[in-house]
Design a protein around this motif. Structure first.
Motif, PDB file in Angstrom:
ATOM      1  N   ALA A 100      18.366  -4.138  21.626  1.00  0.00           N
ATOM      2  CA  ALA A 100      17.514  -5.276  21.268  1.00  0.00           C
ATOM      3  C   ALA A 100      18.357  -6.475  20.881  1.00  0.00           C
ATOM      4  N   GLY A 101      19.398  -6.243  20.087  1.00  0.00           N
ATOM      5  CA  GLY A 101      20.280  -7.339  19.686  1.00  0.00           C
ATOM      6  C   GLY A 101      21.012  -7.933  20.870  1.00  0.00           C
ATOM      7  N   LEU A 130      12.900  -0.209  28.584  1.00  0.00           N
ATOM      8  CA  LEU A 130      13.782   0.893  28.184  1.00  0.00           C
ATOM      9  C   LEU A 130      13.509   1.389  26.764  1.00  0.00           C
ATOM     10  N   LYS A 131      12.660   0.649  26.020  1.00  0.00           N
ATOM     11  CA  LYS A 131      12.295   1.025  24.645  1.00  0.00           C
ATOM     12  C   LYS A 131      13.530   1.244  23.758  1.00  0.00           C
ATOM     13  N   GLY A 132      14.501   0.357  23.913  1.00  0.00           N
ATOM     14  CA  GLY A 132      15.674   0.411  23.055  1.00  0.00           C
ATOM     15  C   GLY A 132      16.766   1.347  23.505  1.00  0.00           C
ATOM     16  N   LYS A 133      16.531   2.145  24.532  1.00  0.00           N
ATOM     17  CA  LYS A 133      17.548   3.084  25.007  1.00  0.00           C
ATOM     18  C   LYS A 133      18.526   2.364  25.945  1.00  0.00           C
ATOM     19  N   VAL A 134      19.819   2.572  25.724  1.00  0.00           N
ATOM     20  CA  VAL A 134      20.834   1.977  26.590  1.00  0.00           C
ATOM     21  C   VAL A 134      20.903   2.800  27.873  1.00  0.00           C
ATOM     22  N   THR A 164      29.544  -1.661  24.365  1.00  0.00           N
ATOM     23  CA  THR A 164      29.694  -1.545  22.910  1.00  0.00           C
ATOM     24  C   THR A 164      29.160  -0.232  22.353  1.00  0.00           C
ATOM     25  N   THR A 165      28.406   0.524  23.152  1.00  0.00           N
ATOM     26  CA  THR A 165      27.837   1.782  22.641  1.00  0.00           C
ATOM     27  C   THR A 165      28.483   3.026  23.243  1.00  0.00           C
ATOM     28  N   LYS A 166      29.229   2.874  24.322  1.00  0.00           N
ATOM     29  CA  LYS A 166      29.851   4.027  24.977  1.00  0.00           C
ATOM     30  C   LYS A 166      31.334   4.160  24.651  1.00  0.00           C
ATOM     31  N   VAL A 167      31.808   3.374  23.684  1.00  0.00           N
ATOM     32  CA  VAL A 167      33.197   3.461  23.218  1.00  0.00           C
ATOM     33  C   VAL A 167      33.180   3.511  21.694  1.00  0.00           C
TER      34      VAL A 167
END
Length: 444
Positions: A152-153, A291-295, A368-371
């Protein structure tokens, strides 16, 4: 929490959002005013105009290629908020040079010898400025937001960026023949941006201290090589980079195409960029809701495939443009909108951007979320290095097409064909995402 609006009430997000918004606004106000003024008031040749537009894009992008690795290391090993404040302070000095160049160009003083070199120098410096700011605007989010707020951000930052681009573009279109006002505006907004940056909460380094490699070539190579070990991040970087290769070609084509194919004035050229910016903002928010917030890259392949279709529609609309009532005077917005096909031009541009936003926004969240959090800035920086190289290639490709005499409208159609490479990369990314999920599922 897959909605974005609650973040705008949080100090952990709002000052960063405002600083980024002002950054994108002022970047675009300066760059677009400069390009439109030179294209419409200095040169009188489609080839020279395209060369200048492409050269301006290359000058702005070059620092990303050379300095992103150093910027990513500094961002991971230093307080990110402190870097933001220093970068925004530097913007005031840079815009002083840019404002002076605009003033000289407006007054007709040493335009070729001094004014345009000063404009290009300020543009290059703004590229350096954005290179050091770029890794932070995404990498800081996992430090200040919850896990289910990051997408979301990211979407809100991307949407805000393009709303700012839209606003800066609108203003630039009106100020392209009032450059003295534009010069004062870019200075004023640089000062405001610095003041908002002082409110960004501290974001100290997350990992152990490391030695910074200031060699741009070895540090860049090592940073990219490290990302190849993570297939999700690697394919996300490739997909983003090829997307912006296409974007750089389209953005270079817009001002000359508006002037020479549609015979429209700078306000219409700005309107093109406005619709493009609105579309990316809409796509950024829409994909987060889907995606309801899911990456996830689930919707990326179909999004860029639809984007290719709309680029083709844009090409055919431009080819069908009726010149029946045209004269030597360029059309303003009102005259342009009086033509039946005008809304087809703008509508196809809007849909190109919506589908483009839906494609690219989730991919930034991968970085930013997979590392690990301590390496997020470097992942974004590696992306910026590859992005900048791809955009330079795109700029050179657009210049080469013009040099060999490919008409502007046909260059747009080639951009549609390039989208199919992005479709393939999106499919590879989604497969890597599913493979990673299968590896993790037994442990869960």
């Amino acid at each position: 929490m897959f909605t974005s609006t609650h973040l705008l009430k949080q100090r952990r997000f709002l000052p960063l959002f405002c600083t980024q918004l002002l950054n994108a606004f002022n970047d675009n106000l300066y760059k677009t005013t400069m390009v439109l003024f030179v294209v419409y008031s200095v040169y009188n040749s489609p080839d020279a105009e395209t060369v200048f537009s492409g050269a301006a894009s290359a000058v702005f992008i070059l620092p990303f290629f050379l300095l992103s690795a150093i910027a990513g290391q500094l961002a991971d090993l230093t307080d990110k908020a402190r870097i933001i404040r220093r970068v925004k302070a530097a913007e005031i000095g840079i815009m002083t040079v840019g404002a002076f160049g605009l003033f000289l160009a407006w007054e007709g003083i040493a335009v070729e010898m001094l004014a345009i070199p000063l404009l290009m120098l300020a543009l290059f410096a703004m590229g350096v400025h954005s290179t050091f700011f770029g890794p932070i605007k995404y990498a800081i989010l996992p430090q200040h937001l919850e896990t289910d707020e990051v997408l979301a951000g990211t979407g809100l930052v991307e949407a805000g960026t393009y709303i700012a681009i839209m606003t800066g573009t609108i203003l630039a279109g009106f100020l392209a023949d009032q450059v003295e006002i534009a010069a004062a505006a870019i200075l004023g907004f640089a000062v405001i941006g610095y003041l908002t940056s002082r409110q960004v909460p501290s974001a100290p380094p997350m990992g152990a201290p490391e030695k910074i490699d200031f060699n741009p070539f070895t540090s860049s190579w090592r940073m990219i090589r490290e990302c190849t070990h993570n297939k999700e991040v690697f394919y996300a970087i490739l997909a983003i980079s090829f997307f912006w290769t296409i974007g750089s070609v389209l953005f270079i084509q817009f001002p000359p195409l508006a002037k020479n194919v549609l015979l429209a004035d700078p306000t219409v050229a700005s309107l093109f960029l406005v619709f493009f910016s609105i579309g990316v903002a809409v796509g950024s928010v829409a994909v987060n809701l889907l995606l309801k917030g899911k990456v996830s890259s689930r919707y990326s392949p179909i999004s860029v495939l639809l984007m290719a279709g709309m680029v083709a529609v844009f090409y055919f609309v431009c080819k069908a443009w009726n010149a029946g009532l045209r004269d030597t005077q360029l059309m303003d917005v009102a005259t342009f909108l009086s033509y039946p096909l005008a809304w087809a031009v703008l509508g196809s541009l809007l849909l190109i951007a919506i589908f483009g936003g839906m494609f690219v926004v989730p991919l930034y969240a991968f970085l930013t979320t997979k590392v690990p959090s301590s390496q997020a800035s470097r992942a974004v920086a590696a992306n910026n290095i590859v992005n900048s190289g791809a955009m330079v290639v795109g700029s050179l490709f657009a210049l080469a097409l013009s040099a060999v005499g490919v008409p502007l409208a046909e260059q747009v159609l080639l951009s549609a064909g390039m989208c199919f490479v992005s479709v393939w990369l999106g499919v590879r990314l989604y497969r890597a995402e599913k493979d990673a999920a299968r590896v993790l599922s037994p442990a869960e």
